[in-house]
Write an enzyme that holds these catalytic residues in place. Structure first.
Site, short mmCIF file in Angstrom:
data_model
loop_
_atom_site.label_atom_id
_atom_site.label_comp_id
_atom_site.label_asym_id
_atom_site.label_seq_id
_atom_site.Cartn_x
_atom_site.Cartn_y
_atom_site.Cartn_z
N ASN A 97 71.37 3.99 71.44
CA ASN A 97 71.24 3.19 70.24
C ASN A 97 72.45 2.28 70.15
OD1 ASN A 97 68.79 4.35 69.19
ND2 ASN A 97 70.00 6.20 68.88
N ARG A 152 73.93 0.45 67.96
CA ARG A 152 74.29 0.06 66.59
C ARG A 152 74.89 1.27 65.89
NH1 ARG A 152 70.66 3.64 64.75
NH2 ARG A 152 68.66 3.64 65.83
N ARG A 177 69.78 14.11 54.76
CA ARG A 177 69.20 12.87 54.26
C ARG A 177 68.29 13.19 53.08
NH1 ARG A 177 67.47 9.12 59.39
NH2 ARG A 177 69.16 9.71 60.82
#
Lengths: 456, 158, 456, 158
Positions: free
Chosen positions: C292, C294, C340
């Site tokens: 990934n 980012r 989350r």
């Protein structure tokens, strides 16, 4: 490792929530107590149960020993955590807990008594090797003794009540002709405020920092320190900003003070968490001032730089466990700063304000901690001290920590009709050039207020 | 929220009602009045001016002191002025100070609350007839907890 | 050390707030962008300025390249931080930033392109020495190749889209007779969803952990890793709970994976923060999955155990600075966990919910961080992903961290008509015996959901 | 929720409701009353007097799309459909597309908004007289920002 089954928290506000959090994390049931003024159920949601102990006046609720003890007995608690303030430094309360089979989470009653009396604390600490300011260790018996002692230590001097605290009963004397009136007044004040007219006298430092050492001792002769905190940003002896480690001090000074504090604590058989307060002058001479025999408001600063949950350690030590930490385990990293957000109006000489919080959006994000009992809709009342929230940030160095605190306070949104907070004043301190280079002393806030009043 | 999940509506009144409901739910802000008319069928809805806070928590009450006697409707509550343990009699084998139906006078002991081994007589601050005893012997009570309900005797309300 | 003067944040929600915080701490001005659905000014208060860029549909706002670029140019920003999702892994966007004189805070467009394509990423990483699962490195050209490859690697196998992500276009095949239909369907899905029908095939692991390595590289050939994270608690490839370091793995495995990830990153000239995802089987064999390119949702886990502000490092590296950290500086301490909190109803198969938050009181206290854009009164809408808040806790060990997270979630008060959150489900995971002893794998959540549906 | 996902609305009541919803949600400011009538179908909505939350923030409006034309009072706003730079004329030395007092027709270009070097003509979606020009040549505009105010010409309201 078992601790307690159920702990009653004999306090309110953010510190009661703070203690309940650690209880819950340890699987210890918590009992909250509340006065009629604090009966909003949203405040009570942090506790497993809660007991209504009295009316708003704290003397009849949070400082009401029979009500607190009865609440503990009726709920089957096996220990009481007193927090700070209220009953936390009352040796009688600690004694009564013991008499009722309840563990008081703090030092032994005898230690609270002798260390709470400034005269006996100074004598004990001098004997344990801590440096004192030049002055009288014993109370000053009469005006003649006052004159002799003041001449010997040199002006300016400060007269303090043996039973004093929080800045009450203190007087700074700059010239010999002011001495006798100030001495007489100080005794009168001490008698009326504390019921004890003993005073002592010591050298007054015009430019001093307030530096304190956090210690932690078990009941088995083991003790460690957890580094230093600087609390020089004070308004009338009320701390506004604290940071750790104390900045702009040499490692030698920090180590000397810290080691001396632990040695002194062990010498008097101290148990639990305790704070040794020192004044440090511009040449880094340090002088013992007093010991706080309880958890401090500013303890999260130490938690952030040492990774230690101090309330957890308090519970373990009070339950009779041997300290699980050694001095070697404490390697403070980076810099932590705490700002106290009080519901006071800095533009009106910090008068406490009251009202309902229409907005209460605390800061968050990286390396930012908030301890608060407030929430959107909370009614800030006039009955107790006005601490609304503590904001604590950590960063690898002091400059980043100051910038982070500035950011955190900038995003802290508190609004309500009639409610003002200390946030704007705290931001002014954070921007102050002297504070930013850590060249400040306890004269910082008075200087800033004078500047403001002078039209600055 | 999306239109496609809405059930089909048929029939003029049901349809009107459904349209009114959807419209009210779709609109932002606090509504005061909605009126929907189609032909000779009309629905009008008006909301109250000051809605209660949505979270349902009561506004916090700032009481200034512990009321030992609290009137509720036409009953007068005798409340505990302290945390402790209630005793309804002066000794385990003694008769209760008061029972339902008894008439009490001002100053008369109705229960004892023990706190820290001190036995505190709780006295009536108004006269009345005991309508209900709300605690059991040996029960723990909080500050402010109702102990007895008194019904006013004739003229006691004046 | 100067960074940028003004950064436009091409994102929304908690990550936009997260980035704005670091900007403010660095004295970098921030520009927020918002769609009509996000126009509540209370969301915008974290930014120094904000630009309304389009209607709610993200294709016309947050993914609208001309609108974002124009907003940056019109406000005089010199860099764009893409956050995660939206335009963050779009090489065209990175290229257009450069064409317009704007620094894209992330890797070079070419790196995003080759590492975003799973086929070229796998080939590059295999060449850089990372172990791959047995399977095809190149796309599978036809059904014959699929049959041969599947037979060679052994069943079960998984078919994945080269351009895929987020679990879309994946199919597990357990027996040879299921292969051809699954292969055909996967290509059809890939073509319609990603506009690219290339698929590859590899061994499927039934009991695997999802473990990832955080790396950070500057543009001068320096790179470090910042430890591992376990993200095995997933529902349909959506992570629910992440922790670091990855538990129940030997130091050798962790070090091998971490070192290999840094070597591979440097081998391809990677710059910025990046995450190397691995599958780890029960024998601690690890297989590279994807990169990934980012910042990740779960980056605070790494920040908590390493003391590093990853967004700050992103900005410095993007501004061309040499890494200020060496591998030696990274000494992960303790355990951090992130939960989350999504505005989804776990009792209705995690359907997104919407409504106004009448209450939103996030947790606080010791070693507890919350990243959120929400507040009491926030209107959770249906337009974007339903992440409401991330709760991150730290503790010296995993058990304490789990207990702390349990406490933090217990005090998290979110209420609003029609709004449900994942908090109850997260609490169930925290209490799960397999999870508590770190014996879980990516099958944990499906197993828990099956148990629940079976009346458990 | 976005325009493109909205189903087409048919039938007089559903259509009226949908128009009411869109209208209310598209309008800036705190509404007091909206009335929509078509033939013998009428919808009226009134909002409460103090719909603003105490903190002064407006209630979030869930708008369904970018209105290029928004009626406010009796004026019709022409708004920018994109972020960009406004040009009032086709060239630096050319006359402005429109000026105050000009009558515009549906489809007539009123300004150009440049974004990413593309020049996008912005056209009027209703006819009217230019009452006010709200942007200057070369000014930056956001999505949805009002560009011109039109006053309805006679009969334009029907």
């Amino acid at each position: 490792m078992t601790v307690f089954r159920k702990v009653l928290i004999a306090n309110r506000g953010e510190i009661a929530v703070r203690i309940a959090r650690t209880c819950r994390e340890l699987g210890v049931r918590s009992v909250g107590v509340y006065s009629t003024a604090d009966r909003d159920p949203r405040v009570q949601r942090h506790f497993d149960e809660a007991v209504h102990i009295g009316p708003p006046a704290s003397l009849r609720s949070y400082q009401n020993i029979p009500a607190v003890i009865e609440a503990a007995l009726l709920t089957g608690a096996d220990a009481i955590h007193p927090g700070y303030g209220f009953l936390s430094e009352d040796p009688d309360f600690a004694e009564i807990c013991a008499d009722n089979g309840l563990t008081f989470i703090g030092p032994k009653p005898r230690q609270i008594a002798v260390l709470g009396d400034k005269s006996s604390a100074r004598r004990l600490m001098r004997d344990a090797g801590l440096p004192l300011l030049p002055g009288s260790v014993e109370p000053i018996a009469n005006t003649a003794a006052a004159t002799t002692t003041a001449a010997a230590v040199g002006y300016p001097v400060i007269i303090k009540a043996v039973a004093g605290g929080g800045g009450k009963g203190m007087a700074v004397v700059r010239t010999p002709d002011e001495l006798i009136p100030a001495y007489t007044r100080a005794r009168d004040t001490a008698r009326s405020v504390f019921g004890d007219d003993r005073v002592y006298l010591e050298r007054y430092l015009d430019r001093a920092r307030h530096v304190e050492v956090q210690v932690l001792c078990d009941g088995h002769g083991n003790g460690i320190h957890l580094g230093t905190r600087d609390c020089s940003v004070q308004r009338r002896h009320q701390k506004l900003i604290e940071e750790g480690p104390a900045p702009a001090l040499s490692t030698t000074t920090i180590d000397t003070m810290s080691d001396a504090a632990v040695r002194a604590a062990l010498a008097v058989g101290y148990t639990g968490v305790g704070t040794f307060e020192f004044l440090v002058d511009e040449d880094e001479n340090h002088y013992f001032m007093e010991i706080n025999t309880r958890i401090q408001v500013e303890h999260p600063v130490t938690e952030a730089i040492t990774d230690v949950d101090l309330v957890r350690e308090q519970l373990f030590v009070a339950a009779g466990h041997t300290l699980g930490l050694t001095q070697q385990d404490i390697q403070p990293r980076g810099v932590a700063i705490e700002c106290r957000v009080n519901g006071e109006d800095p533009d009106r000489d910090f008068v406490p304000t009251a009202g309902t919080l229409d907005r209460f959006d605390p800061p968050g994000g990286p390396f930012t901690r908030v301890d608060t009992h407030a929430f959107t809709g909370y009614a800030l009342g006039p009955h107790y001290d006005s601490l609304l929230a503590k904001v604590i940030v950590w960063a690898p160095d002091r400059e980043q920590a100051l910038n982070r605190m500035h950011r955190a306070l900038a995003e802290f949104d508190v609004a309500g009709l009639g409610v003002a907070t200390t946030i704007p004043f705290l931001q002014r301190v954070l921007a102050d050039p002297e504070f930013r280079k850590a060249a400040h002393c306890t004269a910082l806030v008075p200087r800033m207020q004078a500047t403001k009043e002078a039209g600055g | 929220m999306t239109e496609q999940h809405d059930p089909p509506v048929h029939g003029s009144l049901a349809e009107l009602r459904e349209h009114t409901r959807r419209l009210a739910n779709d609109l932002a802000g606090a509504l005061r009045r909605v009126s929907v008319r189609s032909g000779d069928t009309t629905i009008e809805v008006e909301w109250q001016e000051h809605p209660e806070p949505a979270d349902g928590h009561p506004a916090p009450v700032v009481a200034s002191a512990a009321p030992a006697t609290v009137p509720t409707d036409d009953r007068i509550m005798v409340c505990s002025p302290m945390v402790g343990t209630v005793y309804r009699a002066s000794a385990p084998d003694a008769a209760a100070f008061v029972d339902v139906g008894d008439t009490v006078e001002i100053g008369q002991t109705v229960v004892i609350v023990e706190a820290m081994k001190l036995f505190n007589p709780i006295t009536a601050e108004s006269e009345g007839v005991v309508a209900e005893v709300l605690v059991e012997n040996g029960q723990s009570v909080e500050f402010g907890q109702p102990l007895l309900a008194l019904a006013a005797t004739d003229g006691a309300g004046e």
